[in-house]
Every structure is written in structure tokens, then in C-alpha cells.
Scaffold this motif. Structure first.
Motif, short mmCIF file in Angstrom:
data_model
loop_
_atom_site.label_atom_id
_atom_site.label_comp_id
_atom_site.label_asym_id
_atom_site.label_seq_id
_atom_site.Cartn_x
_atom_site.Cartn_y
_atom_site.Cartn_z
N THR A 167 13.38 122.85 -45.03
CA THR A 167 14.36 123.94 -44.94
C THR A 167 14.08 124.72 -43.67
O THR A 167 12.92 125.02 -43.36
CB THR A 167 14.25 124.87 -46.16
N ALA A 168 15.12 125.04 -42.92
CA ALA A 168 14.96 125.65 -41.60
C ALA A 168 14.24 126.99 -41.69
O ALA A 168 14.60 127.87 -42.47
CB ALA A 168 16.31 125.83 -40.94
N THR A 169 13.22 127.16 -40.85
CA THR A 169 12.43 128.41 -40.82
C THR A 169 12.78 129.27 -39.61
O THR A 169 12.20 130.35 -39.42
CB THR A 169 10.93 128.08 -40.77
N ALA A 170 13.73 128.80 -38.78
CA ALA A 170 14.11 129.57 -37.60
C ALA A 170 15.50 129.14 -37.14
O ALA A 170 15.99 128.07 -37.51
CB ALA A 170 13.09 129.35 -36.47
N ASN A 171 16.10 130.02 -36.35
CA ASN A 171 17.35 129.65 -35.70
C ASN A 171 17.02 128.79 -34.48
O ASN A 171 16.18 129.16 -33.66
CB ASN A 171 18.13 130.89 -35.24
N THR A 172 17.68 127.67 -34.33
CA THR A 172 17.42 126.78 -33.20
C THR A 172 18.57 125.79 -33.04
O THR A 172 19.49 125.76 -33.87
CB THR A 172 16.09 126.03 -33.40
N THR A 173 18.49 124.99 -32.00
CA THR A 173 19.47 123.94 -31.77
C THR A 173 18.74 122.61 -31.58
O THR A 173 17.88 122.50 -30.70
CB THR A 173 20.36 124.22 -30.54
N HIS A 174 19.05 121.66 -32.41
CA HIS A 174 18.54 120.31 -32.24
C HIS A 174 19.68 119.44 -31.72
O HIS A 174 20.85 119.78 -31.86
CB HIS A 174 18.00 119.76 -33.57
N LYS A 175 19.32 118.32 -31.12
CA LYS A 175 20.33 117.43 -30.56
C LYS A 175 20.22 116.04 -31.15
O LYS A 175 19.12 115.53 -31.34
CB LYS A 175 20.19 117.35 -29.03
N VAL A 176 21.37 115.44 -31.43
CA VAL A 176 21.41 114.03 -31.79
C VAL A 176 21.46 113.25 -30.48
O VAL A 176 22.22 113.61 -29.56
CB VAL A 176 22.64 113.69 -32.65
N ILE A 177 20.66 112.22 -30.37
CA ILE A 177 20.67 111.36 -29.19
C ILE A 177 21.30 110.03 -29.58
O ILE A 177 20.78 109.31 -30.44
CB ILE A 177 19.24 111.11 -28.65
N VAL A 178 22.43 109.73 -28.98
CA VAL A 178 23.15 108.49 -29.29
C VAL A 178 23.07 107.58 -28.06
O VAL A 178 23.63 107.89 -27.01
CB VAL A 178 24.62 108.77 -29.66
N ASN A 179 22.33 106.51 -28.21
CA ASN A 179 22.13 105.56 -27.11
C ASN A 179 21.73 106.26 -25.80
O ASN A 179 22.31 106.05 -24.75
CB ASN A 179 23.36 104.69 -26.91
N GLY A 180 20.71 107.10 -25.93
CA GLY A 180 20.12 107.74 -24.76
C GLY A 180 20.87 108.94 -24.23
O GLY A 180 20.47 109.54 -23.24
N ARG A 181 21.95 109.34 -24.91
CA ARG A 181 22.76 110.47 -24.43
C ARG A 181 22.79 111.58 -25.47
O ARG A 181 22.97 111.32 -26.66
CB ARG A 181 24.18 110.01 -24.12
N ASP A 182 22.68 112.83 -25.00
CA ASP A 182 22.80 113.96 -25.93
C ASP A 182 24.21 114.54 -25.91
O ASP A 182 24.47 115.62 -26.44
CB ASP A 182 21.77 115.05 -25.61
N GLY A 183 25.12 113.79 -25.31
CA GLY A 183 26.52 114.18 -25.28
C GLY A 183 27.29 113.22 -24.39
O GLY A 183 26.70 112.38 -23.70
N LEU A 184 28.60 113.34 -24.41
CA LEU A 184 29.44 112.48 -23.59
C LEU A 184 30.60 113.29 -23.02
O LEU A 184 31.29 114.00 -23.76
CB LEU A 184 30.01 111.32 -24.41
N ASP A 185 30.78 113.17 -21.70
CA ASP A 185 31.93 113.79 -21.03
C ASP A 185 32.08 115.26 -21.41
O ASP A 185 33.13 115.70 -21.89
CB ASP A 185 33.20 112.99 -21.35
N TYR A 186 30.99 115.99 -21.20
CA TYR A 186 30.94 117.45 -21.35
C TYR A 186 31.01 117.93 -22.80
O TYR A 186 31.22 119.12 -23.05
CB TYR A 186 32.07 118.11 -20.54
N LYS A 187 30.81 117.06 -23.74
CA LYS A 187 30.77 117.45 -25.16
C LYS A 187 29.44 116.99 -25.74
O LYS A 187 29.14 115.80 -25.76
CB LYS A 187 31.94 116.81 -25.92
N GLY A 188 28.61 117.95 -26.22
CA GLY A 188 27.26 117.62 -26.68
C GLY A 188 27.18 117.35 -28.16
O GLY A 188 28.02 117.81 -28.95
#
Length: 370
Positions: free
Chosen positions: A117-138
Motif C-alpha cells: 500500500t502506497a506510503t507516499a505520493n510519487t510517480t512510477h513509470k511503466v516501461i514498454v519495450n524500453g520506452r517510458d512513453g511514446l510521441d510525447y505521451k508518457g
């Protein structure tokens, strides 16, 4: 008469592809062969209905997405050849030769479970085939203190599904996220998912608890039969080694007495088929390129991206991007020391055996690009 340069030792000579220069007529207009890129690839499952193998010239990634599905191998190639920013390959034609999925083909799934259960406010990222986003959308997962696994799994699902160009979709339930490739077939097995927790884990962890690789191989015979009199100079092969034999048999080999395939005198419209690889082990690469049946072939050329988590056809698209522009405008130079415009690099910078010059020299002698 000039002497032969000794800057490179004779022990460095290797097998390579090149031109035999002969006397010709010289004038102010150099007759460069205009390049034409053919893309061989699959459409998304949702775009299979009514799909034909008829070739179509596509002038933007958005058009490719509308026709064959956003995130499909075809769209992934086109977003590199014709990016949102920049001119890409410019006026060089990009022709899509779509393939219909194999009957009974299946998609790839990756199942991830959220723990804690989250103990802090934060941002995690999903990495899809080496990218944390595509064409300016994360693929950003914005986490708030107290978020449960079920809530976070839902946010992961939304992060993936909000990226139109993603190669996958997601569903979630009870802290578990199931991520599925948008197309079916063996190529979908390249789908790779990871998570970047940044500097704040917030008491959370993510683990891949199940994985199913897609299956199904297409036939290129109907596609290649449509090449006809068109001179497709560069072919992007999104299927890799699985289609080497088919492409080589169709393209043929040059020969003074009896050329075959596209090298035959009545046709003479051969092509170079570019395939991508993320392998970094020199033995594994040499096993492919120096195979006895490959040595006499002139069809398949490697675009390497060692240890990248990107799709192999993204490497092929990057290689074709560079080659097409150079071959179209300045064919007297090569693409050595050029950088891929859009390919995920290894997170740790490790490119395996290609770090060492001796290994790169070994690979070139085995017919492998470095």
C-alpha cells in the motif's frame, strides 16, 4: 598511379557488400537510383477484418495507424520513418505490404501483480519495450498515499491505455494487471514490460507473475508476388530470421551466367532486406550471419541494436531510415558513424560484446554489421 593505403592492415579485410566500379559516361546529372521502401508487417487484431495484402503507399504514421492499427509493427516502423518531428525520409516513397495474421495465431500477455500500500505520493513509470512513453505521451502512474494494489493496478491500466501509440492494451482486477499485445503472432512475443520506481518506491513492488508468448507465422508468398515490376530498393523485414529463406529465394543472387530471382535479366529489380537484432553476444550473431547457407546470399542486412529493449523491427526501421536517405542522395558514402534517430538504448549503456573493437572486427569478418 597511387599506392594502396596501409592505414588498415590486410588482416582487417572482411566480407562486405559493395560496388564494382566500371568506366561510365560522366555528366552533370548523376543517375542515382531513387529509393523506395517496402514495409512487411502485421496489422493489429482489430484491423484484421477486411484486410487485404494489396500494397498501399502511406505518407504518415497516423495514416498507418488508422489503416493497420496504432502500435502495430507497421505503425511502429512508420513512426520512425515519418516521425511527428522532422521530415523523416522525406519524399522517399514508403509502401506498406500488409500481412494477414496466421489462422489460429495468438497474442502475447504479460501479467503483473502489485504488492503493498502506497506510503507516499510519487510517480512510477511503466516501461514498454524500453520506452517510458511514446510521441510525447508518457506511461506515468501517479500514486497517492494510501493507494491499494487494486487502485494502483487500475492506474497502471489507465496509463497504458491512454497512450494511443502503445503496442499493447491492459486490463486490471484485484491488484493484477494483464497486458496484451495489440496484434497476434510470434512477433508479439517481443513485448517487454518493466517498471521504473524512480527514487521513491513508496512501499510498493511489481512482479511479473505470468507470461504467455504469442504464436503464429505469416506467409510472405502472397506479398512478394505483388512486387512485380516495382523496384523496392529497401525492404523492412519485421519478422527477422524466420523469413530469411523466403526473402533470399525470392530476391535471388547475381551471377554472370545465370542470375536468379530479382537479379534475373528480364526483371533486375533486386532489393536489400533490413532486419533488426538486439542480440549482443558475438557468437549468437555470427551463427546467424556466417551460417553456411548465408555466405553466398546478398539479401538480408542487419541493423543491430545490442541489448536494446526495443522491438527488433524498430532497429530495422532506424537502419532503413539512415540507408534510404544516404543511398538516395549520396550513394558514394556509407552510414558508418551515423546515429539511429529513435531507438531505445540499454538503461545501463551496456552493448555487450560490441563494446570491444576486437569483437566488432570479428563480427564484420563474419558478415555482421556493428
Amino acid at each position: 598511379m597511387s599506392t594502396i593505403s596501409t592505414a588498415v592492415g590486410v588482416e582487417r579485410l572482411s566480407r562486405t557488400t559493395g560496388y564494382a566500379i566500371q568506366r561510365g559516361k560522366f555528366n552533370n546529372d548523376t543517375p542515382y537510383l531513387p529509393q523506395r521502401i517496402a514495409i512487411l508487417g502485421e496489422a493489429n487484431t482489430s484491423n484484421q477484418s477486411g484486410l487485404t495484402v494489396n500494397p498501399i503507399e502511406v505518407t504518415s504514421a497516423a495514416e498507418a495507424g488508422a489503416l493497420f492499427g496504432y502500435g502495430s509493427p507497421i505503425h511502429s516502423v512508420m513512426r520512425i520513418l515519418r516521425p511527428l518531428s522532422g521530415d523523416g525520409v522525406g519524399g522517399i516513397p514508403t509502401i506498406v505490404y500488409p500481412q494477414i495474421s496466421d489462422v489460429g495465431a495468438s497474442a502475447t500477455t504479460r501479467t503483473w501483480t502489485v504488492t503493498g500500500t502506497a506510503t507516499a505520493n510519487t510517480t512510477h513509470k511503466v516501461i514498454v519495450n524500453g520506452r517510458d512513453g511514446l510521441d510525447y505521451k508518457g506511461y506515468d502512474v501517479n500514486i497517492a498515499t494510501g493507494n491499494t494494489p487494486t487502485v494502483i493496478a487500475g492506474k497502471i491500466k489507465d496509463a497504458i491505455n491512454s497512450v494511443t501509440n502503445a503496442p499493447c492494451t491492459a486490463t486490471s482486477a484485484l491488484g493484477v494487471v494483464t497486458i496484451t499485445s495489440k496484434w497476434k503472432g510470434a512477433t508479439s512475443a517481443e513485448l517487454y514490460i518493466a517498471f521504473d520506481l524512480g527514487t521513491i518506491s513508496a512501499g510498493l513492488s511489481y512482479s511479473q507473475t505470468a507470461t504467455v508468448n504469442g504464436a503464429g507465422v505469416v506467409s510472405l508468398a502472397p506479398t512478394l508476388a505483388l512486387f512485380g515490376d516495382e523496384w523496392n530498393t529497401l525492404v523492412i523485414n519485421t519478422y527477422g530470421t524466420a523469413q530469411f529463406d523466403t526473402l533470399e529465394a525470392f530476391n535471388g543472387v547475381p551471377n554472370d551466367v545465370a542470375p536468379t530471382g530479382r537479379y534475373a535479366g528480364l526483371i533486375y529489380k533486386p532489393f536489400t532486406a533490413i532486419w533488426g537484432s538486439v542480440l549482443s553476444d558475438k557468437t549468437a550473431l555470427a551463427t546467424i550471419t556466417d551460417n553456411a547457407s548465408r555466405i553466398s546470399q546478398v539479401t538480408n542486412a542487419l541493423a543491430p541494436a545490442p541489448n536494446s529493449k526495443g522491438f527488433t523491427w524498430e532497429a530495422a526501421a532506424n537502419g532503413a531510415y539512415l540507408a534510404a536517405i544516404v543511398y538516395n542522395n549520396t550513394p558514394h558514402i556509407d552510414i558508418s558513424n551515423f546515429a539511429y534517430p529513435d531507438m531505445p538504448v540499454p538503461s545501463d549503456g551496456n552493448i555487450g560484446d560490441m563494446r570491444d573493437y576486437v569483437n566488432r572486427d570479428f563480427l564484420v569478418k563474419k558478415g555482421c554489421s556493428t
